[in-house]
Structure formats: structure tokens, C-alpha cells
Design a protein around this motif. Structure first.
Motif, PDB file in Angstrom:
ATOM      1  N   CYS A  13       0.821  -1.215  -0.060  1.00 23.81           N
ATOM      2  CA  CYS A  13      -0.009   0.009  -0.063  1.00 23.81           C
ATOM      3  C   CYS A  13       0.905   1.376  -0.065  1.00 23.81           C
ATOM      4  O   CYS A  13       1.725   1.383   0.912  1.00 23.81           O
ATOM      5  CB  CYS A  13      -0.974  -0.037   1.189  1.00 23.81           C
ATOM      6  SG  CYS A  13      -1.863   1.445   1.382  1.00 23.81           S
ATOM      7  N   GLU A  22      -0.791 -11.806  -2.443  1.00 19.85           N
ATOM      8  CA  GLU A  22      -2.128 -11.905  -3.410  1.00 19.85           C
ATOM      9  C   GLU A  22      -2.086 -12.614  -4.465  1.00 19.85           C
ATOM     10  O   GLU A  22      -0.887 -12.770  -5.218  1.00 19.85           O
ATOM     11  CB  GLU A  22      -2.947 -10.427  -3.585  1.00 19.85           C
ATOM     12  CG  GLU A  22      -3.151  -9.529  -2.569  1.00 19.85           C
ATOM     13  CD  GLU A  22      -4.462 -10.087  -1.772  1.00 19.85           C
ATOM     14  OE1 GLU A  22      -5.155 -11.009  -2.107  1.00 19.85           O
ATOM     15  OE2 GLU A  22      -4.728  -9.248  -0.974  1.00 19.85           O
ATOM     16  N   GLN A  30      -6.322  -5.573 -12.793  1.00 17.02           N
ATOM     17  CA  GLN A  30      -7.007  -5.174 -11.500  1.00 17.02           C
ATOM     18  C   GLN A  30      -6.859  -3.676 -11.328  1.00 17.02           C
ATOM     19  O   GLN A  30      -5.767  -3.474 -10.918  1.00 17.02           O
ATOM     20  CB  GLN A  30      -6.592  -6.046 -10.273  1.00 17.02           C
ATOM     21  CG  GLN A  30      -7.643  -5.704  -8.806  1.00 17.02           C
ATOM     22  CD  GLN A  30      -7.368  -6.670  -7.684  1.00 17.02           C
ATOM     23  OE1 GLN A  30      -6.961  -7.883  -8.043  1.00 17.02           O
ATOM     24  NE2 GLN A  30      -7.716  -6.129  -6.758  1.00 17.02           N
ATOM     25  N   TYR A  33      -7.697  -1.750  -5.695  1.00 17.14           N
ATOM     26  CA  TYR A  33      -7.365  -2.636  -4.493  1.00 17.14           C
ATOM     27  C   TYR A  33      -7.637  -2.027  -3.326  1.00 17.14           C
ATOM     28  O   TYR A  33      -7.193  -0.763  -3.106  1.00 17.14           O
ATOM     29  CB  TYR A  33      -5.865  -3.000  -4.724  1.00 17.14           C
ATOM     30  CG  TYR A  33      -5.399  -4.226  -3.527  1.00 17.14           C
ATOM     31  CD1 TYR A  33      -5.583  -5.177  -3.588  1.00 17.14           C
ATOM     32  CD2 TYR A  33      -4.818  -3.234  -2.474  1.00 17.14           C
ATOM     33  CE1 TYR A  33      -5.285  -6.231  -2.510  1.00 17.14           C
ATOM     34  CE2 TYR A  33      -4.239  -4.373  -1.359  1.00 17.14           C
ATOM     35  CZ  TYR A  33      -4.500  -5.612  -1.627  1.00 17.14           C
ATOM     36  OH  TYR A  33      -4.077  -6.551  -0.540  1.00 17.14           O
ATOM     37  N   CYS A  35      -6.721  -1.623   0.664  1.00 12.15           N
ATOM     38  CA  CYS A  35      -5.631  -2.110   1.709  1.00 12.15           C
ATOM     39  C   CYS A  35      -6.520  -2.544   2.763  1.00 12.15           C
ATOM     40  O   CYS A  35      -7.276  -1.887   3.396  1.00 12.15           O
ATOM     41  CB  CYS A  35      -4.949  -0.771   2.099  1.00 12.15           C
ATOM     42  SG  CYS A  35      -3.794  -1.305   3.357  1.00 12.15           S
ATOM     43  N   TYR A  52      -0.941  -4.143  -9.557  1.00 10.99           N
ATOM     44  CA  TYR A  52       0.088  -4.891  -9.215  1.00 10.99           C
ATOM     45  C   TYR A  52       1.195  -4.486 -10.320  1.00 10.99           C
ATOM     46  O   TYR A  52       2.382  -4.592  -9.726  1.00 10.99           O
ATOM     47  CB  TYR A  52      -0.103  -6.424  -9.921  1.00 10.99           C
ATOM     48  CG  TYR A  52      -1.413  -7.164  -9.004  1.00 10.99           C
ATOM     49  CD1 TYR A  52      -0.933  -7.332  -7.656  1.00 10.99           C
ATOM     50  CD2 TYR A  52      -2.739  -7.288  -9.252  1.00 10.99           C
ATOM     51  CE1 TYR A  52      -1.814  -7.987  -6.835  1.00 10.99           C
ATOM     52  CE2 TYR A  52      -3.481  -7.626  -8.251  1.00 10.99           C
ATOM     53  CZ  TYR A  52      -3.338  -8.020  -7.257  1.00 10.99           C
ATOM     54  OH  TYR A  52      -4.125  -8.726  -6.276  1.00 10.99           O
TER      55      TYR A  52
END
Length: 70
Positions: A13, A22, A30, A33, A35, A52
Motif C-alpha cells: 500500500c 495476493e 485489477q 485494490y 488495503c 500489481y
């Protein structure tokens, strides 16, 4: 010869620094996301297709195998 695709990535993060391993989706990038530590919803950096690619230890599977259309 087929490329070996890594599905696991440790995402960090940018807000609080929390890290978590993950499993990445294999057929999509993706974009959001959340945290689990600070609940910040992160998005990719400009020019990256997914979180990612911006904050993970591995690029997403579509980028790894050259099929990303983002």
C-alpha cells in the motif's frame, strides 16, 4: 516454449506501507485494490494497467505473457 506466469505478488500500500501476498487474476487487470490495513482504495500509477504493475512485486499475468490490451 510457453512463458511461466507468476500468479502471486506481494502488493504494498502506498498510503500506509502494509504488504500482503495476493493471487492475481489471470484474465484481467485489477484497477482497484483496498488495503486491508488502512482501507485506502488504491489505483494504478499513470501509465500502468493495474495495481500489481504499480505496487506489486510481480507484473500482472496479462503483462507477463504479453496479452495486456489496456
Amino acid at each position: 516454449m510457453e512463458k511461466e506466469i507468476t500468479l502471486e505478488s506481494i502488493i504494498a500500500c502506498p498510503n500506509c506501507g502494509h504488504q500482503k501476498e495476493e493471487t492475481m487474476p489471470t484474465d484481467a487487470c485489477q484497477y482497484f485494490y483496498e488495503c486491508e490495513s488502512c482501507r485506502e482504495v488504491i489505483k494504478p500509477k499513470q501509465g500502468d494497467c493495474c495495481v500489481y504493475c504499480s505496487y506489486g512485486t510481480k507484473k500482472c499475468p496479462p503483462v507477463q505473457n504479453g496479452t495486456c490490451n489496456c
